[in-house]
Design a protein around this motif. Structure first.
Motif, short mmCIF file in Angstrom:
data_model
loop_
_atom_site.label_atom_id
_atom_site.label_comp_id
_atom_site.label_asym_id
_atom_site.label_seq_id
_atom_site.Cartn_x
_atom_site.Cartn_y
_atom_site.Cartn_z
N UNK A 1 0.83 -1.21 0.00
CA UNK A 1 0.00 0.00 0.00
C UNK A 1 0.86 1.26 0.00
N UNK A 2 1.92 1.27 0.78
CA UNK A 2 2.81 2.42 0.82
C UNK A 2 3.48 2.64 -0.54
N UNK A 3 3.87 1.59 -1.17
CA UNK A 3 4.50 1.69 -2.49
C UNK A 3 3.49 2.22 -3.52
N UNK A 4 2.27 1.72 -3.47
CA UNK A 4 1.23 2.17 -4.38
C UNK A 4 0.95 3.67 -4.17
N UNK A 5 0.85 4.12 -2.92
CA UNK A 5 0.63 5.53 -2.62
C UNK A 5 1.77 6.40 -3.13
N UNK A 6 2.97 5.94 -2.97
CA UNK A 6 4.13 6.69 -3.43
C UNK A 6 4.13 6.85 -4.94
N UNK A 7 3.79 5.79 -5.64
CA UNK A 7 3.77 5.84 -7.10
C UNK A 7 2.69 6.79 -7.58
N UNK A 8 1.50 6.79 -6.94
CA UNK A 8 0.43 7.71 -7.36
C UNK A 8 0.81 9.15 -7.05
N UNK A 9 1.54 9.40 -5.95
CA UNK A 9 1.96 10.77 -5.64
C UNK A 9 2.98 11.28 -6.65
N UNK A 10 3.78 10.39 -7.17
CA UNK A 10 4.79 10.78 -8.14
C UNK A 10 4.20 11.01 -9.52
N UNK A 11 2.93 10.69 -9.71
CA UNK A 11 2.25 10.96 -10.96
C UNK A 11 2.35 9.84 -11.96
N UNK A 12 2.76 8.70 -11.52
CA UNK A 12 2.84 7.55 -12.43
C UNK A 12 1.70 6.61 -12.16
N UNK A 13 1.36 5.82 -13.16
CA UNK A 13 0.28 4.86 -12.98
C UNK A 13 0.78 3.47 -13.11
#
Length: 94
Positions: free
Chosen positions: A82-94
């Motif tokens: 979940x933390x990794x998924x949140x980080x990726x969405x914050x960085x603007x990547x899908x």
């Protein structure tokens, strides 16, 4: 061939005292009349090995894990995901 064994173990406290006073290992061996190649060095090496007493490496199968350990590991991995998924969405990547 005869074995030249001196009871250096009994002299260990005296040897340590001499070394602490600043004498070299060779000087200590000459003063005590010890023969052989580096007798003081070998004695101190044996003493350090005895003091260490490392446990032998475990062989065979690893002990079985309990259900509690598996549940904890699964929970930890889910949180990490979940933390990794949140980080990726914050960085603007899908």
């Amino acid at each position: 061939m005869r074995r030249r064994y001196q009871k250096v173990q009994e002299l260990l406290p005296e040897i340590k005292r001499m070394l602490e006073s600043g004498m070299s290992q060779r000087e200590v061996a000459e003063r005590l009349g010890l023969e052989g190649d580096r007798p003081i060095h070998d004695l101190l090496k044996r003493e350090r090995k005895k003091a260490k007493q490392v446990l032998p490496k475990q062989r065979g199968r690893k002990p079985a894990r309990t259900l509690q350990e598996y549940k904890y590991e699964n929970q930890r991995l889910k949180m990490e995901n979940e933390l990794l998924r949140d980080f990726i969405t914050l960085m603007g990547r899908k």
